[in-house]
Design a protein around this motif. Sequence first.
Motif, PDB file in Angstrom:
ATOM      1  N   VAL A  76       2.932  -0.050   8.819  1.00 48.30           N
ATOM      2  CA  VAL A  76       2.756   0.008   7.352  1.00 48.30           C
ATOM      3  C   VAL A  76       1.383   0.589   7.023  1.00 48.30           C
ATOM      4  CG1 VAL A  76       2.566  -1.336   5.221  1.00 48.30           C
ATOM      5  CG2 VAL A  76       4.353  -1.910   6.860  1.00 48.30           C
ATOM      6  N   ALA A  77       0.344   0.120   7.735  1.00 46.83           N
ATOM      7  CA  ALA A  77      -1.021   0.609   7.452  1.00 46.83           C
ATOM      8  C   ALA A  77      -1.087   2.123   7.685  1.00 46.83           C
ATOM      9  CB  ALA A  77      -2.038  -0.125   8.313  1.00 46.83           C
ATOM     10  N   LEU A  78      -0.486   2.587   8.779  1.00 54.02           N
ATOM     11  CA  LEU A  78      -0.507   4.032   9.070  1.00 54.02           C
ATOM     12  C   LEU A  78       0.266   4.826   8.032  1.00 54.02           C
ATOM     13  CD1 LEU A  78      -0.124   4.054  12.952  1.00 54.02           C
ATOM     14  CD2 LEU A  78      -2.070   4.911  11.615  1.00 54.02           C
ATOM     15  N   PRO A  90      -4.429  -3.571   8.712  1.00 49.27           N
ATOM     16  CA  PRO A  90      -3.178  -4.307   8.962  1.00 49.27           C
ATOM     17  C   PRO A  90      -3.258  -5.755   8.461  1.00 49.27           C
ATOM     18  CG  PRO A  90      -3.769  -2.994  10.870  1.00 49.27           C
ATOM     19  CD  PRO A  90      -4.909  -2.862   9.903  1.00 49.27           C
ATOM     20  N   SER A  91      -4.445  -6.359   8.504  1.00 55.28           N
ATOM     21  CA  SER A  91      -4.576  -7.754   8.057  1.00 55.28           C
ATOM     22  C   SER A  91      -4.392  -7.885   6.537  1.00 55.28           C
ATOM     23  CB  SER A  91      -5.947  -8.300   8.451  1.00 55.28           C
ATOM     24  OG  SER A  91      -6.951  -7.507   7.830  1.00 55.28           O
ATOM     25  N   GLN A  92      -4.371  -6.759   5.820  1.00 61.42           N
ATOM     26  CA  GLN A  92      -4.212  -6.815   4.355  1.00 61.42           C
ATOM     27  C   GLN A  92      -2.755  -6.574   3.951  1.00 61.42           C
ATOM     28  OE1 GLN A  92      -7.243  -3.806   3.557  1.00 61.42           O
ATOM     29  NE2 GLN A  92      -8.616  -5.391   2.786  1.00 61.42           N
ATOM     30  N   ILE A  93      -1.861  -6.589   4.949  1.00 62.61           N
ATOM     31  CA  ILE A  93      -0.449  -6.296   4.679  1.00 62.61           C
ATOM     32  C   ILE A  93       0.411  -7.521   5.013  1.00 62.61           C
ATOM     33  CG2 ILE A  93       1.492  -4.865   5.520  1.00 62.61           C
ATOM     34  CD1 ILE A  93      -0.946  -2.724   5.871  1.00 62.61           C
ATOM     35  N   ILE A  94       1.402  -7.763   4.178  1.00 64.11           N
ATOM     36  CA  ILE A  94       2.364  -8.853   4.450  1.00 64.11           C
ATOM     37  C   ILE A  94       3.761  -8.286   4.257  1.00 64.11           C
ATOM     38  CG2 ILE A  94       3.109 -11.199   3.842  1.00 64.11           C
ATOM     39  CD1 ILE A  94       0.418 -11.610   2.446  1.00 64.11           C
ATOM     40  N   THR A  95       4.635  -8.480   5.225  1.00 66.92           N
ATOM     41  CA  THR A  95       6.020  -8.037   5.024  1.00 66.92           C
ATOM     42  C   THR A  95       6.820  -9.171   4.385  1.00 66.92           C
ATOM     43  OG1 THR A  95       6.713  -8.680   7.258  1.00 66.92           O
ATOM     44  CG2 THR A  95       5.930  -6.420   6.962  1.00 66.92           C
ATOM     45  N   ASN A  96       7.783  -8.772   3.561  1.00 65.82           N
ATOM     46  CA  ASN A  96       8.542  -9.751   2.767  1.00 65.82           C
ATOM     47  C   ASN A  96      10.038  -9.450   2.797  1.00 65.82           C
ATOM     48  OD1 ASN A  96       5.964  -8.714   0.820  1.00 65.82           O
ATOM     49  ND2 ASN A  96       5.936 -10.841   1.425  1.00 65.82           N
ATOM     50  N   GLY A 242      20.266  -3.866   2.018  1.00 68.47           N
ATOM     51  CA  GLY A 242      20.737  -5.126   2.600  1.00 68.47           C
ATOM     52  C   GLY A 242      19.878  -5.641   3.739  1.00 68.47           C
ATOM     53  N   TRP A 243      19.006  -4.803   4.246  1.00 68.35           N
ATOM     54  CA  TRP A 243      18.158  -5.250   5.354  1.00 68.35           C
ATOM     55  C   TRP A 243      17.122  -6.262   4.864  1.00 68.35           C
ATOM     56  CZ3 TRP A 243      17.156  -2.345  10.277  1.00 68.35           C
ATOM     57  CH2 TRP A 243      18.200  -1.455  10.586  1.00 68.35           C
ATOM     58  N   ARG A 244      16.744  -6.131   3.603  1.00 68.58           N
ATOM     59  CA  ARG A 244      15.716  -6.946   2.964  1.00 68.58           C
ATOM     60  C   ARG A 244      14.357  -6.732   3.639  1.00 68.58           C
ATOM     61  NH1 ARG A 244      16.660  -6.451  -0.714  1.00 68.58           N
ATOM     62  NH2 ARG A 244      15.684  -8.232  -1.754  1.00 68.58           N
ATOM     63  N   PHE A 245      13.798  -5.560   3.387  1.00 70.48           N
ATOM     64  CA  PHE A 245      12.462  -5.278   3.906  1.00 70.48           C
ATOM     65  C   PHE A 245      11.570  -4.761   2.774  1.00 70.48           C
ATOM     66  CE2 PHE A 245       9.126  -2.533   5.511  1.00 70.48           C
ATOM     67  CZ  PHE A 245       8.532  -3.354   6.452  1.00 70.48           C
ATOM     68  N   GLY A 246      10.535  -5.518   2.483  1.00 67.94           N
ATOM     69  CA  GLY A 246       9.538  -5.094   1.503  1.00 67.94           C
ATOM     70  C   GLY A 246       8.166  -5.432   2.045  1.00 67.94           C
ATOM     71  N   TYR A 247       7.134  -4.925   1.390  1.00 67.74           N
ATOM     72  CA  TYR A 247       5.791  -5.328   1.821  1.00 67.74           C
ATOM     73  C   TYR A 247       4.797  -5.282   0.680  1.00 67.74           C
ATOM     74  CZ  TYR A 247       5.170  -0.209   2.479  1.00 67.74           C
ATOM     75  OH  TYR A 247       5.132   1.140   2.315  1.00 67.74           O
TER      76      TYR A 247
END
Length: 389
Positions: A76-78, A90-96, A242-247
């Motif tokens: 995500v950071a890249l 990367p420490s500032q990112i959270i996947t949801n 349907g995968w349910r991937f957010g960040y």
Amino acid sequence: MKLASRINRLSESLTIAISTRAKELKASGKDVIIFSAGEPDFDTAEAAKNAVIEAMAKGCGKYTPIPGTAEILNAVALKLKRDNGLDYKPSQIITNVGAKHSLFNIFSCLIDDGDEVIVPAPFWVTYPEIVKFCGGKPVIIDTKPENKYKITASELKAAITPRTKALSLCSPSNPAGAVYSKDELIAIAEVLKGTDIAVIADEIYEKIIFDKEFVACASISEDMFNRTITVNGLSKCGAMPGWRFGYTACANDELNKAMKKLQSQSTSNISSIVQAGAVAVLEGKADEYIAMMNKEYQKRRDYAVDAINAIEGLSVVKPDGAFYLFINCAKVEKDSMKFCTKLLDEALVATVPGVGFGMDEHFRISYACSMDEIKEGIARIAEFVKNYK
Ligand code: PMP
Ligand code: GLU
């Protein structure tokens, strides 16, 4: 049983309710054209499917850290650096669990009773509902078709009060497909300078954009980077709803810590399997597929805009992104709920009334369906409007 008052502040998602009804009608054998669902008709890219199969063969069924694995946070950071010029660690990112969950976490951690959140209308149905659930007050700014349904800096300025906590901004937007330019974002940034107002930037339609440059809200200035919480995911651009991937990407340590704490006591990490599939897409392995879908959406948009504007009584501003048309039907029927209900009952076309997006006298169609369905659905709408009583 007496329910908590907070749940009574929330209404059911209208987009989901209508799409569920339309799918049920279709399953019962009715020839319904479904223009209501906000989901891509394309299948997920092979790259994501293969990555999941590979990850499962290696065994990836364990809990992961709450925000996500090192691989997904790096990916995500890249992506944010490569595509948007943003320097999140990367420490500032959270996947949801989808971007809806990202928004739920953000508002839950930010909004206290009585806090105001500025929401430009037409808005995606969920923003004001989550704000209300969290005890906040949505402050709606009506945008104008002549501004392509975008707020201006002066409209924003006029809506700010001492209670304003956040601005909710969506670009490309659902339902109007509005895309904010760099200059428009700079003007918004100027108004916010010197305030404590956070910006919740929903960029989930980032890659569904036509002949326009996508500019991330947080990329405008250091000040904007610090006040913006970037929300994104793969439901729309990756055809993976349907995968349910957010960040969530957020430079504020305190808010990040709070969101991780909330997630540690609610969903925990998102599915480890989904994380593995998302890495492949974020690393660019589905880029060609994404570009192909974009081209297809653009062809459909161009056809649908012309076909709708050819119907006497209807008009639509050509959207610059997302996969919706937000159509003005005031000359035919001002009550959008009545219009859409009759359209579904009499012509079997499922659409969403503008009232759900905070702007009556309009309705939304999604053109994330085949060209044949678009042609047939719009032909039915034309006939319906011609004979409207
Ligand atoms: N933001 C907008 C503007 C949307 O249209 C959607 C669609 N559901 C979401 C967020 C939520 O996305 P997700 O399916 O990833 O929760
Ligand atoms: N975002 C899509 C829509 O607006 C999906 C449904 C939802 O989550 O609201 O229709």
